[in-house]
Design an enzyme around this catalytic site. Structure first.
Site, mmCIF file in Angstrom:
data_model
loop_
_atom_site.group_PDB
_atom_site.id
_atom_site.type_symbol
_atom_site.label_atom_id
_atom_site.label_comp_id
_atom_site.label_asym_id
_atom_site.label_seq_id
_atom_site.Cartn_x
_atom_site.Cartn_y
_atom_site.Cartn_z
ATOM 1 N N ARG A 127 0.043 16.027 13.478
ATOM 2 C CA ARG A 127 1.286 16.303 13.620
ATOM 3 C C ARG A 127 0.984 17.797 13.747
ATOM 4 N NH1 ARG A 127 2.661 11.947 10.605
ATOM 5 N NH2 ARG A 127 2.721 13.244 8.691
ATOM 6 N N ASP B 6 0.979 -1.075 -0.014
ATOM 7 C CA ASP B 6 0.108 0.073 0.082
ATOM 8 C C ASP B 6 0.967 1.195 0.089
ATOM 9 O OD1 ASP B 6 -2.573 1.535 -0.050
ATOM 10 O OD2 ASP B 6 -2.621 1.310 2.003
ATOM 11 N N HIS C 240 -4.191 13.829 0.900
ATOM 12 C CA HIS C 240 -4.237 12.874 1.843
ATOM 13 C C HIS C 240 -3.076 12.792 3.167
ATOM 14 C CE1 HIS C 240 -5.556 9.338 4.204
ATOM 15 N NE2 HIS C 240 -4.279 8.817 4.189
HETATM 16 MN MN MN Z 1 -4.373 2.603 2.811
#
Ligand code: MN
Length: 404
Positions: A147, A131, A138
């Site tokens: 953060r 992935d 995103h």
């Molecule tokens: Mn993912």
């Protein structure tokens, strides 16, 4: 020109104007009919095409194919054959079903099945699953939430298509029920973890590509070569348990918050079929290292939609994104994946990472749509969602639209 992509071609099979399966698509999947016959299939309109039956009727005699290549329960053996063969088969299917040709009625009976009489199976036995994390919006959103909004992207993000090795065994076909995962979480007001069902169950809107047979261990695949090793794409939902993920991910990355399930669509749309929808991606600054440079338009304009339904309301649109928003493209992902000599195999699956567009309606997860639960999303029955409830149904759609 890939013959099967002729935008003016029509089929003798009836196709409605809004169908996702015009003759220009010709996807590949695994079909099972009511008499339990399993075959490699394609689809036009509302009919599946039994490629094994077509092959037995000598329709593919001009192509060098094993007699049983479509008499299989996965696409993996077909994936090993490589792009020239994939392309010849797809071009030939386009020709057979072209409105200028006819098919014997007795052949139609064995070759075609109505889609609602066919069960779709897992198209691929996934060997390895990776992935990526390749949507800038995103990565930025996550950086802002967890953060620092002023340094939302980590220093490596603009230089590396960041990714992690996922779990192949729990990649499942769309429609398979999933169970709310249990695990360890650290409650906000506590120093020690608790155990129980995830309370922050989420989806991730992604696309994945499926590879053909790669090179030997120690060899690399360049960005120029990458497209030849990519068979096609499917829709990919990387279900995520945010509370489990948050507690476990340091320092080695996602683990049990992801590996309980990832759902894919049953049809693999070939990269060839997606060629007419190529577009340029965002200009990458700072400049990438030489092995990540690429030429041409490598993003693809694929409309993406997410709908959420429940037992008391119909599926309702909650996100509208597009695959073209990817910062890192597939050729860069594959070149990066193999730059250390890591080999890939036919049937490997590489997912994009959550695909979020620039505006809040285009965010690709509940985490972002509800901004960590601070902006609940209204539902048609008056309820709201921050994350997914039990009995919710999630639908992801992906489609390209021709300008003709
Ligand atoms: Mn993912």
């Amino acid at each position: 020109m890939i013959k099967a992509n002729d935008p003016y071609r029509k089929s003798w099979i009836e196709v409605t104007s809004h169908s996702d399966f015009p003759i220009q698509n010709i996807p590949f999947g695994i079909c099972k009919t009511s008499d339990k016959t399993i075959y490699v299939g394609s689809r036009i309109g509302d009919y599946t095409i039994n490629l094994n039956a077509l092959h037995k009727l000598n329709y593919f005699n001009e192509i060098s194919l094993d007699r049983d290549i479509f008499n299989k329960e996965t696409l993996n053996d077909f994936l090993k054959l490589g792009k020239p063969i994939w392309r010849q088969v797809r071009d030939r299917i386009a020709e057979i079903f072209d409105s200028n040709n006819v098919m014997d009625e007795s052949h139609k009976t064995v070759v075609l099945s109505k889609i609602d009489e066919v069960e779709m199976l897992m198209p691929v036995k996934v060997g390895d699953y990776t992935d990526f994390y390749s949507s800038r919006q995103h990565a930025y959103n996550i950086g802002c939430m967890f953060r620092d909004p002023n340094n939302a992207l980590l220093p490596n993000w603009l230089h590396i298509p960041v990714g992690y090795h996922g779990r192949a065994s729990s990649i499942i076909l769309s429609g398979t029920n999933i169970y709310r995962p249990k695990g360890q979480k650290l409650p906000d007001d506590s120093d020690s973890p608790s155990f129980g069902p995830s309370k922050l169950l989420d989806f991730e809107l992604e696309m994945a590509f499926i590879t053909g047979q790669g090179k030997n261990l120690g060899e690399t695949i360049s960005t120029q070569e990458a497209d030849d090793y990519i068979f096609g794409m499917c829709i990919f939902n990387d279900w995520s348990a945010r509370d489990i993920q948050k507690w476990e991910y340091v320092p080695l990355g996602p683990f049990l918050g992801k590996s309980f399930a990832s759902s894919i669509s049953p049809w693999i749309v070939t990269l060839d079929a997606l060629e007419p929808f190529r577009v340029a991606g965002e200009i990458q600054k700072p400049k990438v290292l030489p092995y990540l440079k690429f030429e041409g338009n490598k993003n693809i304009d694929i409309n993406l939609e997410v709908l959420l339904g429940s037992y008391n309301f119909d599926p309702h649109l909650i996100s509208k994104s597009n695959y073209k928003y990817m910062y890192w493209n597939m050729t860069q992902q594959l070149a990066h994946h193999t730059i250390n000599g890591c080999n890939i195999n036919a049937g490997d699956m590489m997912a994009s990472g959550t695909i979020s567009g620039n505006s809040p309606e285009a965010y690709g997860s509940m985490l972002e749509l509800s901004w960590k639960g601070s902006k609940p999303i209204p539902m048609p029955d008056g309820s709201e969602r921050k994350f997914l409830n039990d009995n919710d149904t999630l639908i992801m759609r992906a489609y390209c639209q021709s300008k003709i």
